[in-house]
Design a protein around this motif. Structure first.
Motif, mmCIF file in Angstrom:
data_model
loop_
_atom_site.group_PDB
_atom_site.id
_atom_site.type_symbol
_atom_site.label_atom_id
_atom_site.label_comp_id
_atom_site.label_asym_id
_atom_site.label_seq_id
_atom_site.Cartn_x
_atom_site.Cartn_y
_atom_site.Cartn_z
ATOM 1 N N ILE A 54 3.167 -3.646 8.731
ATOM 2 C CA ILE A 54 4.043 -3.840 7.553
ATOM 3 C C ILE A 54 3.208 -3.788 6.274
ATOM 4 O O ILE A 54 3.562 -3.105 5.308
ATOM 5 N N PHE A 55 2.105 -4.517 6.277
ATOM 6 C CA PHE A 55 1.249 -4.573 5.083
ATOM 7 C C PHE A 55 0.752 -3.179 4.722
ATOM 8 O O PHE A 55 0.705 -2.788 3.551
ATOM 9 N N GLU A 56 0.405 -2.423 5.781
ATOM 10 C CA GLU A 56 -0.104 -1.083 5.570
ATOM 11 C C GLU A 56 0.983 -0.174 4.990
ATOM 12 O O GLU A 56 0.763 0.540 4.012
ATOM 13 N N GLY A 76 1.712 -1.231 1.450
ATOM 14 C CA GLY A 76 0.586 -1.352 0.526
ATOM 15 C C GLY A 76 0.579 -2.746 -0.071
ATOM 16 O O GLY A 76 0.307 -2.945 -1.260
ATOM 17 N N ARG A 77 0.893 -3.759 0.774
ATOM 18 C CA ARG A 77 1.054 -5.134 0.286
ATOM 19 C C ARG A 77 -0.252 -5.910 0.423
ATOM 20 O O ARG A 77 -0.935 -5.808 1.430
ATOM 21 N N LEU A 83 4.857 -13.409 4.658
ATOM 22 C CA LEU A 83 6.163 -12.817 4.943
ATOM 23 C C LEU A 83 7.181 -13.903 5.300
ATOM 24 O O LEU A 83 6.814 -15.036 5.620
ATOM 25 N N ILE A 84 8.446 -13.531 5.278
ATOM 26 C CA ILE A 84 9.519 -14.443 5.688
ATOM 27 C C ILE A 84 9.868 -14.123 7.137
ATOM 28 O O ILE A 84 10.004 -12.952 7.501
ATOM 29 N N ILE A 138 7.961 -0.055 -1.354
ATOM 30 C CA ILE A 138 6.518 0.054 -1.546
ATOM 31 C C ILE A 138 6.136 -1.072 -2.508
ATOM 32 O O ILE A 138 6.864 -1.351 -3.474
ATOM 33 N N SER A 139 5.062 -1.762 -2.219
ATOM 34 C CA SER A 139 4.650 -2.926 -3.011
ATOM 35 C C SER A 139 4.647 -2.599 -4.506
ATOM 36 O O SER A 139 4.113 -1.569 -4.923
ATOM 37 N N GLY A 140 5.277 -3.483 -5.296
ATOM 38 C CA GLY A 140 5.313 -3.263 -6.740
ATOM 39 C C GLY A 140 6.566 -2.550 -7.223
ATOM 40 O O GLY A 140 6.885 -2.587 -8.401
#
Ligand code: TXA
Ligand code: MG
Length: 545
Positions: free
Chosen positions: A58-60, A63-64, A70-71, A151-153
């Protein structure tokens, strides 16, 4: 760069009709894959919450940052005991009232929850979504760790198109469940502190939480930028969020002030409420809900932010939504999307008040240096009682023609004698003086603003008593400890300690001023006007265009 995946697109509108695709999604999740799923708030990018390898994906994909936890989503209350080490009564009461629904509760975590899921913290976030499809997928697989599927951001996805744009090629599968109802992410509250803290506002409002928990503290970062070196109460607060490519600035002011301001600026985009588009024929105009309906604003906000980018807006002014109810969640997201940039559609008229000797004079000198115009109401009071002032005629009508001498000068002593005789005569004098002073003061303030002053200040010890506060956009109260005030008054007026005390005794307590003012300057010795006025300058002068 991540390797592009061949992303499966699934149809998941209905737990009966679409059960095959729902089973497919659950199967991928059980096998360590990542799947974007619909929830009532925003789409989530899910993985098995207990599988650290799956969670890493997920992080990958997003891009987190690794330390942003996480929840964990559950479909059945009993699952909470496999995730949280302790489940306090307060958590049960919240679950009873708001689950399934848009509320996330932070609790101490069990060891089985991998550090990847909790971002290295010893607490864990849990929520039971009300979206039937989300619950069905969990029921058929396991508790799912899921951040928003953007995507992060980027703004969180509230429609399948958003998910498709962000997650195709990154997730193993994406599920189409239509548009999200709530439109902003869940409310996050921590019960890991003595007093519960609202970390992120959402669909469950502060008022609703208070009705169950009693006292709830609102984290400072909900409506304010994080200060440098400040430790985030929730890691998510410190990251740049919800940001479109367009530069957004939030404009304080009503619709008319907003429209005048925007149309005389060279911005290319406008973010406004439904029905207001007609005022901005020359601009790229996107709406986010109705002015008096925070729910509709929440639902539309993220889509509106993406729409601004699609339409190519670069420089956008936004209306300022209300902070009440779900409006708090709307403001929390919009303020971040705007990187806390605000502008005032109109330069402000500012009331400056406080008891005698507190140091108003010093503050008004400082404000002048910053380009503010200061209207001194004591000076206006002297001015309108000078020789040849038409106002003298009005005073004479009420207090006798003999209060004016043969040269046309006011006999101040005689007027004082007559005016201070009874309460009635005193209030008669005030009812004549105050409106005239305010009229002149406001007229001069407006003129000064027209001519380019950064703000106009009404310096008035009796601001509230005279009713001048009604004309002010904001108010600054200046207070100081009694001892300091005594010394200042003695020095300023060349009087004794007793005389100074006498003057002070007829004045209000500090609270009278501070309760009614947006800003309080504590003019203690030694003090730093710049530091004391920082909040005011940032909000009302810093961003004035
Ligand atoms: O509505 C939602 O909550 C959506 C849907 C998918 O359920 N999910 C979501 O997740 O918004 P995410 O990762 O975008 O936001 C989770 C927030 C972050 O701000 C994170 O820092 C905070 O919850 N959080 C998670 N665990 C925490 C913890 N143990 N302590 C403090 N904050 C935590
Ligand atoms: Mg998110």
């Amino acid at each position: 760069m991540i390797n592009l995946k061949n992303t499966l697109k699934l149809r998941t509108f209905d737990i009966n009709k679409d059960i095959k695709d729902i089973e497919t999604a659950a199967g991928i999740l059980k096998n360590g894959g990542i799947v974007a799923i619909p929830t009532e708030t925003v789409y989530g990018l899910a993985a098995d919450a207990f599988d650290s390898e799956a969670v890493k994906k997920i992080f990958e994909a997003k891009g987190r940052p690794q330390d942003n936890p996480l929840i964990v989503h559950i479909s059945d209350f009993e699952q909470i005991y496999s995730i949280a080490k302790e489940v306090p009564e307060k958590a049960k009461a919240l679950a009873e009232a708001f689950w399934p629904g848009p509320l996330t509760i932070i609790l101490p975590k069990r060891d089985e929850i991998p550090t990847e899921t909790s971002g290295g913290l010893d607490t864990v976030a849990v929520r039971m979504p009300s979206h039937e499809v989300a619950r069905k997928i969990i029921a058929l697989s396991c508790p799912l760790a899921a951040p928003s599927a953007n995507i992060s951001g980027f703004p969180s996805p509230t429609s399948f198109d958003h998910v498709d744009a962000d997650m195709t090629g990154r997730a193993d599968a994406i599920c189409n469940g239509g548009d999200c109802d709530v439109g902003v992410e869940s409310t996050v509250i921590t019960l890991a502190t003595e007093i519960p803290v609202l970390l992120r506002p959402g669909g469950v409002t502060l008022e609703q939480l208070e009705s169950i928990l009693g006292e709830v503290r609102v984290a400072d970062a909900v409506l304010n930028p994080m200060k440098k070196d400040e430790k985030a109460e929730s890691p998510g607060m410190k990251y740049k969020h919800y940001s479109p490519d367009a530069q957004i600035r939030i404009v304080r002011g009503n619709l008319k002030e907003f429209a005048d301001f925007v149309n005389s600026s060279d911005c290319d985009g406008v973010l406004c409420f439904e029905g207001e588009e007609k005022y901005f024929p020359e601009k790229i105009c996107v709406t986010f809900g109705r002015e008096d309906d925070s729910l509709s604003q929440a639902q539309r906000l993220f889509d509106a932010l993406r729409e601004l980018d699609e339409k190519g807006a670069k420089n956008v002014f936004s209306r300022a939504p209300s902070k009440n109810g779900v409006g708090l969640a709307v403001c929390n997201r919009l303020y971040r999307a705007a990187a806390f940039r605000f502008v005032n559609a109109k330069k402000p008229i500012v009331g400056l008040t406080g008891p005698t000797g507190a140091g108003k004079g010093f503050i008004s000198e400082y404000l002048k240096k910053l380009g503010c115009y200061v209207s001194d109401t004591d000076a206006i009071a002297r001015e309108i009682t000078m020789k040849d002032s038409p106002f003298l005629g009005i005073l004479a009508e009420h207090f006798g023609q003999d209060i004016i001498d043969e040269n046309g000068e006011l006999k101040r002593k005689l007027l004082a004698e007559r005016a201070f005789k009874t309460k009635e005569t005193q209030s008669l004098l005030n009812s004549l003086m105050h409106p005239e002073i305010i009229r002149i003061s406001v007229e001069r303030c407006n003129e000064a603003i027209e001519k380019g002053a950064a703000a106009a200040i009404i310096d008035a010890p009796l601001l509230f008593e005279a009713g001048a506060d009604k004309y002010c956009d904001t108010i600054i109260a200046v207070i100081a400890p009694k001892e300091i005030r005594i010394e200042r008054i003695m020095k300023r007026d060349g009087i004794t300690r007793e005389q100074a005390l006498g003057r002070m005794s007829v004045q209000h307590e500090d609270e009278f001023y501070t309760m009614k003012s947006e800003f309080t300057v504590r003019a203690f010795e030694p003090y730093d006007a710049e530091e004391e006025l920082k909040g005011f300058v940032e909000k009302y002068l810093g961003q004035v265009m």
